[in-house]
Scaffold this active site. Structure first.
Site, PDB file in Angstrom:
ATOM      1  N   TRP A 172       1.312  -1.249   0.187  1.00 58.35           N
ATOM      2  CA  TRP A 172      -0.158  -0.499  -0.260  1.00 58.35           C
ATOM      3  C   TRP A 172       0.578   0.685  -0.354  1.00 58.35           C
ATOM      4  O   TRP A 172       1.166   1.857  -0.690  1.00 58.35           O
ATOM      5  CB  TRP A 172      -1.092  -0.121   1.282  1.00 58.35           C
ATOM      6  CG  TRP A 172      -2.031  -0.923   0.779  1.00 58.35           C
ATOM      7  CD1 TRP A 172      -2.016  -2.233   1.915  1.00 58.35           C
ATOM      8  CD2 TRP A 172      -3.183  -1.192  -0.029  1.00 58.35           C
ATOM      9  NE1 TRP A 172      -3.017  -3.390   1.317  1.00 58.35           N
ATOM     10  CE2 TRP A 172      -3.526  -2.260  -0.067  1.00 58.35           C
ATOM     11  CE3 TRP A 172      -3.420  -0.811  -1.297  1.00 58.35           C
ATOM     12  CZ2 TRP A 172      -4.311  -3.109  -0.648  1.00 58.35           C
ATOM     13  CZ3 TRP A 172      -4.383  -1.691  -2.168  1.00 58.35           C
ATOM     14  CH2 TRP A 172      -4.843  -2.560  -1.758  1.00 58.35           C
ATOM     15  N   ASP A 226      -1.567   7.197   6.457  1.00 56.56           N
ATOM     16  CA  ASP A 226      -2.727   6.018   5.245  1.00 56.56           C
ATOM     17  C   ASP A 226      -3.038   4.458   6.994  1.00 56.56           C
ATOM     18  O   ASP A 226      -2.166   3.811   7.117  1.00 56.56           O
ATOM     19  CB  ASP A 226      -2.082   5.213   4.785  1.00 56.56           C
ATOM     20  CG  ASP A 226      -3.202   3.593   4.118  1.00 56.56           C
ATOM     21  OD1 ASP A 226      -4.108   3.873   5.268  1.00 56.56           O
ATOM     22  OD2 ASP A 226      -2.519   3.594   3.357  1.00 56.56           O
ATOM     23  N   LYS A 279     -12.002  -1.944   7.249  1.00 61.49           N
ATOM     24  CA  LYS A 279     -10.413  -3.246   7.775  1.00 61.49           C
ATOM     25  C   LYS A 279     -11.242  -2.456   9.175  1.00 61.49           C
ATOM     26  O   LYS A 279     -10.327  -2.986  10.417  1.00 61.49           O
ATOM     27  CB  LYS A 279      -9.993  -2.141   7.127  1.00 61.49           C
ATOM     28  CG  LYS A 279      -9.140  -3.195   6.391  1.00 61.49           C
ATOM     29  CD  LYS A 279      -8.318  -3.423   5.682  1.00 61.49           C
ATOM     30  CE  LYS A 279      -8.196  -3.127   4.245  1.00 61.49           C
ATOM     31  NZ  LYS A 279      -7.047  -2.573   3.277  1.00 61.49           N
TER      32      LYS A 279
HETATM   33  C1  LIG Z   1      -6.702  -1.860   1.798  1.00 57.90           C
HETATM   34  C2  LIG Z   1      -5.580  -0.939   1.990  1.00 57.90           C
HETATM   35  C3  LIG Z   1      -6.170  -0.108   1.083  1.00 57.90           C
HETATM   36  C4  LIG Z   1      -6.915   0.308  -0.028  1.00 57.90           C
HETATM   37  O1  LIG Z   1      -7.851   0.413   0.537  1.00 57.90           O
HETATM   38  P1  LIG Z   1      -9.125   0.660  -0.702  1.00 57.90           P
HETATM   39  O2  LIG Z   1      -9.961   1.322   0.456  1.00 57.90           O
HETATM   40  O3  LIG Z   1      -9.190  -0.617  -0.935  1.00 57.90           O
HETATM   41  O4  LIG Z   1      -8.712   1.973  -1.643  1.00 57.90           O
HETATM   42  C5  LIG Z   1      -4.372   0.870   1.521  1.00 57.90           C
HETATM   43  N1  LIG Z   1      -3.890   1.005   2.320  1.00 57.90           N
HETATM   44  C6  LIG Z   1      -4.103   0.288   3.464  1.00 57.90           C
HETATM   45  C7  LIG Z   1      -2.848   0.311   4.947  1.00 57.90           C
HETATM   46  C8  LIG Z   1      -5.138  -0.973   3.566  1.00 57.90           C
HETATM   47  O5  LIG Z   1      -4.196  -2.362   4.131  1.00 57.90           O
END
Ligand SMILES: *Cc1c(COP(=O)(O)O)cnc(C)c1O
Length: 357
Positions: free
Chosen positions: A102, A169, A193
């Site tokens: 990511w 993030d 998540k």
């Molecule tokens: C899953 C994830 C993403 C991507 O997320 P989307 O909402 O599918 O774009 C980005 N960063 C991290 C740390 C993730 O776990």
């Protein structure tokens, strides 16, 4: 049979939240209408959005001067939005840590907009640790890091305090532990998540950092647009926002983020001590950087995988196959996963070891 859901995302949500969500799909607020067939401008839905925003502020102790947004496009769209909004149009630059897939994707997008310095990387070690001790230049627009690396199972246990804007993030560990929001200028997280279903993205942004890039940002990609419209510039993802609100109410009713953090630590202790004491398994991440959310491990002897797989499946466990890019196993233990489910998994691991002692 009770299923123990270790899915990495979209992930397990509390059963009471799913029940409330399904009721609202049939009859929301006793309107005899569904949540997903009424105007997002109705007072009933505006109240949902307001509640969701105020719960984020309350649960994470968001200080004055920050806006809370529910956007679309996932964390993946934030990769480019962050760069568009925060990198200077002329000579823009940023520093990123490269700690997994990511983070790599975030770097790739930022490079479209300006210069990117990768200040710390664990790429050469298959991302099995969190880089530390790197220097962050101060004459850059922002520093970006990924708090939890969902695919490789590493997690930042502390954060640098750069002399530039701090962006993170937090997609896979938001609401899993207490954080000091005042140390960050922008935090983003896809909902799926720890917060709700896919379709909403949470952004917490310090207002004063916006509008300084000198760039003509397309309206939809400009955070200021969404702030001025209270996340209703266009039709918001009503279902995702509603279920996120319910999940936050659930977190609050349990005792808030500190209660959740405590339980997440118990879950992590349980599984990591099994991995470390069981002769058949090994963890893949460096110990001090192990994630409390995504636990990645391998069987020392691949020949046992068929037997292990049939045992955990028989125990009702779902979703522990490693990401397709790394293999092995990954047990994702997001907030709603009960401690009992982790116990079921560690019991299966112990039983396998007993059989092969
Ligand atoms: C899953 C994830 C993403 C991507 O997320 P989307 O909402 O599918 O774009 C980005 N960063 C991290 C740390 C993730 O776990």
């Amino acid at each position: 049979m009770k299923v123990h859901n270790f899915s990495a995302g979209p992930c397990i949500l509390p059963p009471e939240v799913l029940k409330q969500a399904s009721d609202a799909v049939l009859n929301f607020d006793n309107l005899d209408l569904s949540l997903i067939e009424i105007s997002h401008r109705s007072k009933n839905f505006v109240a949902v959005m307001d509640k969701a925003v105020s719960l984020v502020k309350e649960l994470l102790n968001v200080p004055e001067g920050y806006s809370v947004l529910f956007l679309q496009g996932g964390a993946s769209l934030e990769f480019i939005m962050v760069a568009y909004n925060l990198m200077k149009n002329e000579g823009g630059s940023a520093a990123y840590t490269e700690t997994g897939t990511w983070a790599k994707n975030a770097i790739k997008e930022a490079k479209r907009v300006g210069e990117v310095n990768v200040v710390g990387s664990s790429k050469d070690a298959n991302f099995n640790f969190i880089p530390k001790g790197y220097t962050i230049p101060s004459d850059i627009d922002y520093f970006h890091c990924t708090s939890n690396n969902t695919i490789v199972g590493t997690q930042m246990k502390s954060f640098p305090e750069p002399d530039c804007l701090m962006v993170c993030d937090m997609s896979s560990d938001i609401f899993s532990r207490t954080i000091d929001v005042s140390k960050f200028d922008l935090i983003y997280a896809g909902a799926q998540k720890n917060m709700g279903p896919a379709g909403a993205t949470l952004v917490i942004v310090k207002d004063e950092i916006l509008g300084k890039s000198g760039r003509d940002i397309p309206a939809y990609l400009d955070y200021s647009t969404h702030i001025s419209k209270d996340s209703m510039f266009n039709t918001p993802p009503v279902f995702a926002v509603y279920v996120s609100m319910l999940t936050m109410e659930w977190m609050k009713s349990k005792g808030g983020v500190s209660w959740i953090e405590n339980r997440n630590e118990q879950k992590a202790d349980l599984i990591y001590s099994e991995i470390d004491s069981n002769p058949l398994f090994k963890g893949t991440a460096v110990k001090e950087d192990r994630s409390n959310m995504n636990v990645c491990f391998l069987l020392n002897d691949e020949n046992l995988s068929e037997e292990f797989d049939s045992m955990w499946k028989a125990a009702g466990i779902s979703g522990i196959n490693g990401h397709r890019s790394v293999g092995g196993y990954r047990a994702s233990m997001y907030n709603a996963l009960p401690l009992e489910s982790v116990k079921v998994l560690t019991d299966v691991m112990a039983e396998l070891a007993k059989k092969h002692a």
